[in-house]
Design an enzyme around this catalytic site. Structure first.
Site, short mmCIF file in Angstrom:
data_model
loop_
_atom_site.label_atom_id
_atom_site.label_comp_id
_atom_site.label_asym_id
_atom_site.label_seq_id
_atom_site.Cartn_x
_atom_site.Cartn_y
_atom_site.Cartn_z
N CYS A 51 0.68 -1.08 0.12
CA CYS A 51 0.04 -0.02 -0.09
C CYS A 51 0.91 1.31 0.02
CB CYS A 51 -0.92 -0.08 1.16
SG CYS A 51 -2.34 1.27 1.04
N HIS A 53 -3.25 -5.58 1.56
CA HIS A 53 -2.56 -5.75 3.00
C HIS A 53 -2.58 -7.28 3.30
CE1 HIS A 53 -2.15 -1.62 3.87
NE2 HIS A 53 -3.20 -1.36 3.11
N GLU A 55 -0.65 -8.63 5.31
CA GLU A 55 -0.48 -8.47 6.76
C GLU A 55 -1.52 -8.56 7.65
OE1 GLU A 55 0.02 -5.94 4.99
OE2 GLU A 55 -0.65 -4.03 6.23
#
Lengths: 191, 301
Positions: free
Chosen positions: A81, A173, A175
């Site tokens: 991002c 994302h 994560e």
């Protein structure tokens, strides 16, 4: 085999989630806040956050030049991002600090403000089956892509996960989910 | 751009709401009242701005009913900066929240700084696509707000006071209670939930994980880089600064210094350097001189 040490750029942003995921994917981790923290790392993650904030802090903390040099020398780097925006060659409308290491042009907040943030399932060949659940938050869009950049995943006809040699970048994302496969792929890029 | 209709995507899931809060970690969110201040905040490196009509220190002085900001003001600030723009609605005022969502603010703060619209109930925040942040003084209040759908918690402190003592008290109270819960046997958690006035499932989750299920930020009374460092060392993951910047006598360098202080919150040498030459901080007030009617942090149920 020795564990690889991945430095997470920790000036601002989703640092903790990347650390958790990198640990799960089998890496040692350290935080990067000053130029001396670049010593001894085998790879680097530039997390999501605010690209303008992280860019300013890179410059103010004298980290911009040494990290740019390490990336140019081949340090494996993964930007998510805001991290992708910081790696991009060009940013539409904005002239903000960036490494210009990845031959793409990006448009910031291209999908809109937070109420337009979304999730989607992506086919990612390097991750195999099943599909990867991707979380897009005020996400950037890749609007131009260079010939030497490989597209690893697309959404609605636009690249969302790309690789150019030592550089991996995604507009979403990984994560934020429970799926470590993209981080594992990144660790496999470390020579 | 995108061919698929927005409504065809699975939008604004819980994960996505918390995700934005994750992106704001390690940063400073600044109160701004106009485009010029928003620009200064962005230039200083703020991760987001909070658009409002008056900063808390002025609300305190001027009195009257404090409401949601004028939509024109919010639009003006959204058009000026590329970072997320937040705005406040009154406690329980779900119509203000609906309007703020229609204006596409990135986060709504259901805030005790504005005059409450409901003295019993907060907004049902699950009902919105836009994420909410709410204030708390203790863990029970935090978990009630999360139960209602808040995707970010900020300890309240005492807004507009320029005095960090309440922020410290609230952060310590939340963190101490989390640490205590972690060590309790499971059979004690239901009584704990009753005593805290918190949903049982959330109490169990906090006891198991040792942290709040959403990011935990700090607000109310931060005026200096040292204050920001203190709150981060006590467990805050990002710092809100309200009156502390634009009520100081030189906002630009102070804004930048507080941003740097959050990044380097655990490095006293750097903090010493960035704390120099900032001019006068905002004049503070001794919160012991305020009576209950003047305390904003007591608003919220």
């Amino acid at each position: 085999m020795n564990k690889k040490r991945v430095g997470v750029l920790a000036l601002q942003g989703a640092v903790e989630k990347h650390m958790e995921m990198l640990k799960r994917a089998g890496a040692d981790i350290s935080l990067i806040r000053k130029s001396e923290h670049l010593e001894g790392i085998d790879a680097c993650v530039i997390p999501g956050g605010e690209s303008t904030t992280i860019g300013k802090l890179l410059v103010r903390n004298n980290l911009f030049k040494p990290l740019k040099q390490r990336i140019e020398e081949g340090l494996p780097v993964f930007g998510t991002c805001a991290g992708m925006i910081l790696l991009a060659k060009d940013i539409q409308q904005y002239d903000q600090p960036r490494f210009q290491a990845l031959d793409v042009e990006v448009q910031r907040n291209a999908y809109g403000r937070q109420v337009e943030s979304f999730e989607a399932d992506l086919s990612v060949a390097v991750c195999g089956e099943p599909v990867v659940r991707a979380v897009f938050i005020r996400a950037p869009l890749i609007t131009r892509i260079g010939k030497t950049v490989t597209v690893l995943a697309s959404f609605e006809g636009s690249p969302v996960l790309v690789r150019q040699n030592n550089i991996l970048a995604g507009s979403f994302h990984p994560e934020l989910t429970d799926d470590p496969r993209i981080h594992q792929y990144f660790i496999s890029m470390i020579p | 751009m995108s061919e698929q209709l927005w409504s065809q995507r699975q939008t604004s899931t819980w994960r996505n709401k918390i995700g934005l809060a994750e992106m704001l970690k390690g940063g400073v969110i600044m109160d701004v009242t106009n485009a010029e201040q928003a620009k200064i905040a962005e230039e200083a490196g703020a991760v987001a701005v909070m658009a409002l009509e008056r900063v808390p220190a002025d609300i305190r002085v001027e009195g009257g009913v404090a409401r949601m900001a004028d939509p024109d003001k919010i639009k003006e600030i959204q058009d000026t900066v590329s970072i997320p723009v937040m705005a406040k609605c009154r406690i329980g005022h779900f119509a203000e929240a609906q309007i703020l969502e229609a204006l596409k603010v990135d986060f709504i703060d259901e805030s005790e700084v504005l005059t409450p619209a409901d003295d019993l109930y907060h907004v049902d925040k699950h009902n919105f696509k836009v994420p909410f942040v709410c204030g708390c003084r203790d863990l029970g209040e935090a978990l009630r707000r999360i139960g209602e759908g808040a995707a970010m918690i900020r300890t309240k402190g005492e807004a507009g006071s320029g005095n960090v003592i309440e922020a410290v008290r609230h952060m310590r109270t939340v963190m101490d209670t989390i640490r205590r819960l972690k060590n309790l046997p499971k059979e004690e958690l239901m009584t704990e939930a009753k005593n805290l006035g918190a949903p049982y499932d959330l109490v169990v989750e906090v006891a198991l994980t040792g942290k709040l299920p959403v990011p935990n930020f700090s607000a109310g009374g931060v005026a200096t880089p040292a204050d920001a460092s203190l709150m981060m060392q006590l467990g805050a993951e990002t710092v809100f600064v309200g009156s502390g910047i634009f009520k100081s006598n030189d906002p630009k360098p102070r804004a930048k210094a507080i941003v740097d202080a959050v990044t380097h919150f655990d490095d006293p040498k750097i903090l010493a350097e960035i704390s120099r030459g900032l001019g006068e901080p905002m004049p503070g007030i001794d919160v012991r001189q305020l009576d209950e009617k003047q305390l904003m942090s007591l608003r919220g149920w």
